[in-house]
Design an enzyme around this catalytic site. Structure first.
Site, mmCIF file in Angstrom:
data_model
loop_
_atom_site.group_PDB
_atom_site.id
_atom_site.type_symbol
_atom_site.label_atom_id
_atom_site.label_comp_id
_atom_site.label_asym_id
_atom_site.label_seq_id
_atom_site.Cartn_x
_atom_site.Cartn_y
_atom_site.Cartn_z
ATOM 1 N NE ARG A 1 -6.842 -44.532 -0.663
ATOM 2 C CZ ARG A 1 -5.529 -44.680 -0.846
ATOM 3 N NH1 ARG A 1 -4.793 -43.652 -1.195
ATOM 4 N NH2 ARG A 1 -4.975 -45.849 -0.691
ATOM 5 C CB VAL B 1 -2.130 -48.728 2.424
ATOM 6 C CG1 VAL B 1 -0.852 -48.586 1.606
ATOM 7 C CG2 VAL B 1 -3.270 -47.928 1.770
ATOM 8 C CG ASP B 2 -6.926 -52.676 1.925
ATOM 9 O OD1 ASP B 2 -6.375 -53.640 2.475
ATOM 10 O OD2 ASP B 2 -7.279 -52.693 0.726
ATOM 11 C CG HIS C 1 3.205 -49.717 -1.798
ATOM 12 N ND1 HIS C 1 2.525 -49.808 -2.989
ATOM 13 C CD2 HIS C 1 4.518 -49.887 -2.094
ATOM 14 C CE1 HIS C 1 3.395 -50.054 -3.972
ATOM 15 N NE2 HIS C 1 4.608 -50.110 -3.458
ATOM 16 C CB CYS D 1 5.985 -37.016 13.479
ATOM 17 S SG CYS D 1 6.379 -35.301 13.873
ATOM 18 C CB CYS E 1 9.883 -36.345 16.158
ATOM 19 S SG CYS E 1 8.346 -37.277 16.337
ATOM 20 C CB THR F 1 -1.133 -55.743 -8.971
ATOM 21 O OG1 THR F 1 -0.275 -54.629 -9.258
ATOM 22 C CG2 THR F 1 -0.429 -57.036 -9.337
ATOM 23 C CB SER F 2 -2.163 -52.131 -13.130
ATOM 24 O OG SER F 2 -1.381 -51.334 -12.252
ATOM 25 C CG ASN G 1 -5.901 -57.996 -13.527
ATOM 26 O OD1 ASN G 1 -6.911 -57.375 -13.878
ATOM 27 N ND2 ASN G 1 -4.839 -57.391 -13.036
HETATM 28 C C1 BJW Z 1 -9.157 -56.663 -10.447
HETATM 29 C C2 BJW Z 1 -10.421 -56.526 -9.863
HETATM 30 C C3 BJW Z 1 -11.014 -57.689 -9.330
HETATM 31 C C4 BJW Z 1 -9.765 -54.589 -10.562
HETATM 32 N N1 BJW Z 1 -10.380 -58.852 -9.430
HETATM 33 N N2 BJW Z 1 -8.559 -57.826 -10.542
HETATM 34 C C5 BJW Z 1 11.858 -49.127 -12.352
HETATM 35 C C6 BJW Z 1 11.443 -48.709 -13.596
HETATM 36 C C7 BJW Z 1 10.668 -47.576 -13.714
HETATM 37 C C8 BJW Z 1 10.292 -46.812 -12.599
HETATM 38 C C9 BJW Z 1 10.711 -47.248 -11.369
HETATM 39 C C10 BJW Z 1 11.490 -48.380 -11.273
HETATM 40 N N3 BJW Z 1 11.749 -48.561 -9.940
HETATM 41 C C11 BJW Z 1 11.175 -47.585 -9.232
HETATM 42 C C12 BJW Z 1 10.536 -46.756 -10.083
HETATM 43 C C13 BJW Z 1 9.779 -45.550 -9.663
HETATM 44 C C14 BJW Z 1 8.412 -45.839 -9.114
HETATM 45 C C15 BJW Z 1 7.567 -46.518 -10.197
HETATM 46 O O1 BJW Z 1 7.308 -47.714 -10.188
HETATM 47 N N4 BJW Z 1 7.022 -45.741 -11.103
HETATM 48 C C16 BJW Z 1 6.136 -46.263 -12.146
HETATM 49 C C17 BJW Z 1 5.041 -45.277 -12.372
HETATM 50 C C18 BJW Z 1 6.943 -46.627 -13.365
HETATM 51 N N5 BJW Z 1 8.425 -46.647 -7.913
HETATM 52 C C19 BJW Z 1 8.636 -46.081 -6.734
HETATM 53 O O2 BJW Z 1 8.849 -44.903 -6.606
HETATM 54 C C20 BJW Z 1 8.597 -47.007 -5.516
HETATM 55 N N6 BJW Z 1 9.781 -46.809 -4.755
HETATM 56 C C21 BJW Z 1 10.959 -47.357 -5.106
HETATM 57 O O3 BJW Z 1 11.082 -48.114 -6.052
HETATM 58 O O4 BJW Z 1 11.959 -46.992 -4.282
HETATM 59 C C22 BJW Z 1 13.275 -47.410 -4.546
HETATM 60 C C23 BJW Z 1 14.119 -46.798 -3.454
HETATM 61 C C24 BJW Z 1 15.130 -47.548 -2.913
HETATM 62 C C25 BJW Z 1 15.912 -46.997 -1.928
HETATM 63 C C26 BJW Z 1 15.687 -45.699 -1.481
HETATM 64 C C27 BJW Z 1 14.675 -44.940 -2.018
HETATM 65 C C28 BJW Z 1 13.895 -45.492 -3.017
HETATM 66 C C29 BJW Z 1 7.462 -46.605 -4.579
HETATM 67 C C30 BJW Z 1 6.116 -46.852 -5.183
HETATM 68 C C31 BJW Z 1 5.023 -46.336 -4.274
HETATM 69 C C32 BJW Z 1 3.642 -46.469 -4.896
HETATM 70 N N7 BJW Z 1 2.690 -45.817 -4.066
HETATM 71 C C33 BJW Z 1 1.281 -46.001 -4.335
HETATM 72 C C34 BJW Z 1 0.489 -45.194 -3.272
HETATM 73 C C35 BJW Z 1 0.536 -45.904 -1.930
HETATM 74 C C36 BJW Z 1 -0.199 -45.170 -0.891
HETATM 75 C C37 BJW Z 1 -1.670 -45.157 -1.110
HETATM 76 O O5 BJW Z 1 -2.334 -46.214 -1.094
HETATM 77 O O6 BJW Z 1 -2.194 -44.078 -1.279
HETATM 78 O O7 BJW Z 1 0.935 -47.379 -4.274
HETATM 79 S S1 BJW Z 1 0.804 -45.550 -5.996
HETATM 80 C C38 BJW Z 1 -0.358 -46.849 -6.213
HETATM 81 O O8 BJW Z 1 0.085 -47.810 -7.202
HETATM 82 C C39 BJW Z 1 -0.363 -47.609 -4.867
HETATM 83 C C40 BJW Z 1 -0.498 -49.028 -5.310
HETATM 84 O O9 BJW Z 1 -0.063 -49.897 -4.280
HETATM 85 C C41 BJW Z 1 0.344 -49.070 -6.556
HETATM 86 C C42 BJW Z 1 0.031 -50.197 -7.497
HETATM 87 O O10 BJW Z 1 -1.269 -50.122 -7.971
HETATM 88 P P1 BJW Z 1 -2.139 -51.443 -8.100
HETATM 89 O O11 BJW Z 1 -2.360 -52.028 -6.769
HETATM 90 O O12 BJW Z 1 -1.559 -52.326 -9.124
HETATM 91 O O13 BJW Z 1 -3.564 -50.835 -8.552
HETATM 92 P P2 BJW Z 1 -4.081 -50.439 -10.005
HETATM 93 O O14 BJW Z 1 -5.270 -49.588 -9.821
HETATM 94 O O15 BJW Z 1 -2.997 -49.930 -10.846
HETATM 95 O O16 BJW Z 1 -4.516 -51.849 -10.635
HETATM 96 C C43 BJW Z 1 -5.624 -52.588 -10.167
HETATM 97 C C44 BJW Z 1 -5.702 -53.863 -10.973
HETATM 98 O O17 BJW Z 1 -6.731 -54.659 -10.414
HETATM 99 C C45 BJW Z 1 -6.070 -53.648 -12.455
HETATM 100 O O18 BJW Z 1 -5.176 -54.416 -13.254
HETATM 101 C C46 BJW Z 1 -7.502 -54.191 -12.570
HETATM 102 O O19 BJW Z 1 -7.756 -54.829 -13.824
HETATM 103 C C47 BJW Z 1 -7.526 -55.201 -11.447
HETATM 104 N N8 BJW Z 1 -8.846 -55.464 -10.838
HETATM 105 N N9 BJW Z 1 -10.864 -55.241 -9.920
HETATM 106 C C48 BJW Z 1 -9.214 -58.938 -10.013
HETATM 107 N N10 BJW Z 1 -12.302 -57.657 -8.729
HETATM 108 ZN ZN ZN Z 2 6.714 -35.637 16.167
#
Ligand code: BJW
Ligand code: ZN
Length: 278
Positions: free
Chosen positions: A66, A108-109, A133, A141, A144, A226-227, A251
């Site tokens: 990626r 993140v891109d 994100h 690291c 550290c 975003t989904s 979307n």
């Molecule tokens: C188009 C298109 C075109 C396609 N035009 N549209 C409350 C309730 C329930 C659960 C939780 C909650 N609060 C927190 C949670 C837990 C968790 C969570 O949400 N879990 C769910 C599964 C329910 N959240 C977390 O853990 C987050 N942390 C947090 O809340 O911390 C609180 C905290 C506080 C204090 C101390 C400690 C903690 C962190 C979430 C991290 C998500 N990480 C990822 C990976 C990032 C790194 C990487 O890139 O590898 O983030 S997972 C992945 O999902 C990535 C994305 O940013 C994220 C969202 O996905 P996104 O962008 O929506 O993509 P898709 O593929 O899902 O959707 C694409 C959309 O585009 C689709 O709808 C298509 O139709 C559309 N599309 N082409 C227009 N051309």
């Molecule tokens: Zn280090």
């Protein structure tokens, strides 16, 4: 379209909450749906601290692939359309009442900041875009805890060429890279294992206090590609709606975020956003 234009012109504080669909036309795969498979693995299952602890070699190969894709990608028409709202001269024409506009992206891109400035410094990137994100070219690291920007290609010799392995039916075809040969910290005397500088499930997203301020005062929220399944980003549109702001969803398809939308633009955002903001 006319009603959206009127809302855009009247809004004082606008936010854009973005996801993977924003970068789809730049060739960056989404997480869920058809784009969400890397080799034979579900991308979501690799974006966790547990996956990294269990198999850092596999997770690093996923992120190396990626990182290389993001280096080759260019911002698309949707990034540039949002970019118009970040520049005060074009914003004065499109949204004359708007005093504040902020892009809050889950991506993140680095493509949003690049649509506003050719080679943005970290400070310039942070000013125009909240990358909640993290950034795919940052490394942290595990020893550290220092975060460093490192866009080198490849990030270490052992990962070179592994991005070309796109699909394997056989476990044994996947290179098993020793931890000592994965990216290591260059701080004097450290040599700790590096991890990608992104936010995984269960980890705290960046700049949450700042985001909350923008969400609280927003009177227009653009939800782009975003989904709306990952929190906290998935809650922002509802929060804006609950204090009387308006929501516009861009979307390809219907998504969880569009139940409360005042404006729904279905189709590729690289086409709908330039039209709506044009
Ligand atoms: C188009 C298109 C075109 C396609 N035009 N549209 C409350 C309730 C329930 C659960 C939780 C909650 N609060 C927190 C949670 C837990 C968790 C969570 O949400 N879990 C769910 C599964 C329910 N959240 C977390 O853990 C987050 N942390 C947090 O809340 O911390 C609180 C905290 C506080 C204090 C101390 C400690 C903690 C962190 C979430 C991290 C998500 N990480 C990822 C990976 C990032 C790194 C990487 O890139 O590898 O983030 S997972 C992945 O999902 C990535 C994305 O940013 C994220 C969202 O996905 P996104 O962008 O929506 O993509 P898709 O593929 O899902 O959707 C694409 C959309 O585009 C689709 O709808 C298509 O139709 C559309 N599309 N082409 C227009 N051309
Ligand atoms: Zn280090």
């Amino acid at each position: 379209m006319a009603a959206f234009g009127a809302a855009l012109r009247a809004s004082k504080n606008i936010i854009a909450v973005c996801g993977a669909g924003l970068s789809a036309a730049s060739g960056i795969p989404t997480f869920r749906g058809a784009g969400g498979l890397w080799r034979k693995y579900d991308a979501i299952s690799l974006a966790t601290p547990e996956a990294f602890a269990e198999n850092p070699s596999r997770v690093w190969q996923f992120y190396h692939y990626r990182r290389e894709s993001a280096l080759k990608a260019e911002p698309n028409a949707a990034h540039y359309a949002l970019g118009l709202l970040t520049q005060s001269d074009s914003r004065a024409l499109l949204a004359p009442a708007c005093a504040n506009f902020k892009i809050i992206t889950q991506n993140v891109d680095g493509l949003s900041p690049r649509a506003h400035t050719k080679l943005p410094s970290p400070e310039q990137a942070a000013a125009s875009t909240i990358e909640m994100h993290g950034r795919i070219h940052d490394v942290i690291c595990t020893s550290c805890e220092k975060t460093t920007f490192d866009a080198s290609s490849p990030i270490c010799p052992a990962l070179a060429g592994t991005e070309a392995i796109v699909a394997t039916g056989h476990e044994e075809a996947e290179p098993q890279i020793e931890e000592a040969d994965l990216p290591r910290c260059k701080e004097p005397g450290c040599d700790g294992l590096l991890r990608p500088g992104v936010v995984w499930f269960g980890e705290r997203p960046h700049r949450l206090a700042e985001i909350d301020e923008y969400v609280e005062r927003a009177d227009l929220c653009l939800v782009v590609g975003t989904s709306s399944t990952v929190y906290p980003a998935a809650s922002y549109a509802e929060e804006v709606k609950s204090h009387g702001g308006r929501v516009a969803v861009f979307n390809l398809d219907r998504s969880q975020g569009d139940g409360d939308a005042d404006f729904l633009f279905l189709g590729p955002c690289e086409e709908t956003l330039p039209r709506a903001l044009g």
